[in-house]
Design an enzyme around this catalytic site. Sequence first.
Site, PDB file in Angstrom:
ATOM      1  N   ARG A 114       0.771  -1.394   0.051  1.00  0.00           N
ATOM      2  CA  ARG A 114       0.200   0.007  -0.094  1.00  0.00           C
ATOM      3  C   ARG A 114       0.910   1.210   0.115  1.00  0.00           C
ATOM      4  O   ARG A 114       0.508   2.190  -0.576  1.00  0.00           O
ATOM      5  CB  ARG A 114      -0.828   0.105   1.206  1.00  0.00           C
ATOM      6  CG  ARG A 114      -2.048   1.144   1.208  1.00  0.00           C
ATOM      7  CD  ARG A 114      -3.053   0.724   2.180  1.00  0.00           C
ATOM      8  NE  ARG A 114      -4.157   1.750   2.123  1.00  0.00           N
ATOM      9  CZ  ARG A 114      -4.324   2.801   3.140  1.00  0.00           C
ATOM     10  NH1 ARG A 114      -3.676   2.587   4.339  1.00  0.00           N
ATOM     11  NH2 ARG A 114      -5.105   3.368   3.110  1.00  0.00           N
TER      12      ARG A 114
ATOM     13  N   HIS B 267      -4.588  -6.452  -3.295  1.00  0.00           N
ATOM     14  CA  HIS B 267      -5.374  -6.727  -2.273  1.00  0.00           C
ATOM     15  C   HIS B 267      -5.618  -8.170  -1.908  1.00  0.00           C
ATOM     16  O   HIS B 267      -6.491  -8.568  -1.130  1.00  0.00           O
ATOM     17  CB  HIS B 267      -6.908  -6.273  -2.752  1.00  0.00           C
ATOM     18  CG  HIS B 267      -7.021  -4.890  -2.823  1.00  0.00           C
ATOM     19  ND1 HIS B 267      -8.143  -4.112  -3.308  1.00  0.00           N
ATOM     20  CD2 HIS B 267      -6.040  -3.781  -2.359  1.00  0.00           C
ATOM     21  CE1 HIS B 267      -7.892  -2.698  -3.387  1.00  0.00           C
ATOM     22  NE2 HIS B 267      -6.639  -2.493  -2.741  1.00  0.00           N
TER      23      HIS B 267
ATOM     24  N   HIS C   9       0.753   4.047  -2.762  1.00  0.00           N
ATOM     25  CA  HIS C   9       0.392   5.523  -2.455  1.00  0.00           C
ATOM     26  C   HIS C   9       1.538   6.343  -2.686  1.00  0.00           C
ATOM     27  O   HIS C   9       1.294   7.625  -3.168  1.00  0.00           O
ATOM     28  CB  HIS C   9       0.091   5.460  -1.161  1.00  0.00           C
ATOM     29  CG  HIS C   9      -1.393   4.872  -0.798  1.00  0.00           C
ATOM     30  ND1 HIS C   9      -2.297   5.589   0.077  1.00  0.00           N
ATOM     31  CD2 HIS C   9      -1.967   4.169  -1.429  1.00  0.00           C
ATOM     32  CE1 HIS C   9      -3.398   4.961   0.184  1.00  0.00           C
ATOM     33  NE2 HIS C   9      -3.172   4.257  -0.617  1.00  0.00           N
TER      34      HIS C   9
ATOM     35  N   ASN D  19      -4.037   8.713   3.306  1.00  0.00           N
ATOM     36  CA  ASN D  19      -2.834   8.147   3.779  1.00  0.00           C
ATOM     37  C   ASN D  19      -2.724   7.953   5.406  1.00  0.00           C
ATOM     38  O   ASN D  19      -1.757   7.623   5.882  1.00  0.00           O
ATOM     39  CB  ASN D  19      -1.535   9.053   3.294  1.00  0.00           C
ATOM     40  CG  ASN D  19      -1.429   9.101   1.837  1.00  0.00           C
ATOM     41  OD1 ASN D  19      -1.608   7.747   1.442  1.00  0.00           O
ATOM     42  ND2 ASN D  19      -0.726  10.176   1.477  1.00  0.00           N
TER      43      ASN D  19
END
Length: 335
Positions: A73, A198, A77, A102
Amino acid sequence: MKISSSSSNSTAIIILLSLVFATLSGQCRGGDVPLQVGFYKGKCWTADVEAVVGSVVLAQFMKDRTIAAALLRMQFHDCFVNGCDASILLDGNNTEKTAGPNLSVRSYEVIDAAKAAVEAICPGVVSCADIIVMATRDAVALSGGGRYIVQTGRRDGTISLAKNVDLPAPSISVSDSVKAFAKKGLNATDMVYLLGGHTVGVAHCSLFQDRLYNFQKTGKPYPTMDPSLLTALRARCPQNTTVDNAVNLDQNPLSSMTVDNSYYRQIILHRGILQIDQELALDPLSEPTVTAIAKGFDFSTRFGQAMIKLGTVQVFTGKQGEIRRSCRATNKPHK
């Protein structure tokens, strides 16, 4: 299928590398210095920088297996906002860290520990941006995914602003998601594989609760959700509660901590948690790819290729950017 050192996989690795280098052109921001495999070889005397980072990740992973999802992640990001420049790591008021999407990013301590380890060997040489990419690769491999080869040579950015954070929302449509990824030089197939991150990790109820009770203000749940999943999720995420529980994004309890293609099998069974997850299996733009991944055996290799490509988005190389002394603070003097 995991990438190994056996001769049967040598060809796959060569093909993987050729695909990687084909994607690098035009990805650097104003520079013509490409990323390289083994960029740090000989730059820290005899030390193997990637092995040093890997040992830190292994130690952290043994204490907390969820760092794989956290680092995946974090890289996503970071790379989706201003490119892969470690701008997400910078502390301060109104930095990317403070933006809503975030606030739940974590495992910064893994990057800090890896940075401290390489700084002790050769200070001012290894970028925080490269550490994110190396650490993520190592965590994926430890979680059962293939150990893909990464290029290094990124430099760190000096600008981090919350207002620049414009990440795809969990409720984004497949067509809009394709457009968002295209802006980063990533195609629809890349998107489907990258969302396969995911396969590990969790989502909090607040991100999908509308799908359980009032989808698109209809007063009804998401129309095609598996009934047993709906019942389970409603028990985990009751209405009018102040507790924001979390659930696994891969609803197969035997593989929710493993980087594999189980996530795709679950969404085909209408057991997707986030709206974008489920609609990947329903939308004609993505359904054929989802079906092929669910039935195939090459997820690790193709996921690795997508992660490598993600790592080339708008990188600083050459004399651009900087090599931070601390991943949490730019070297630039404060005005």
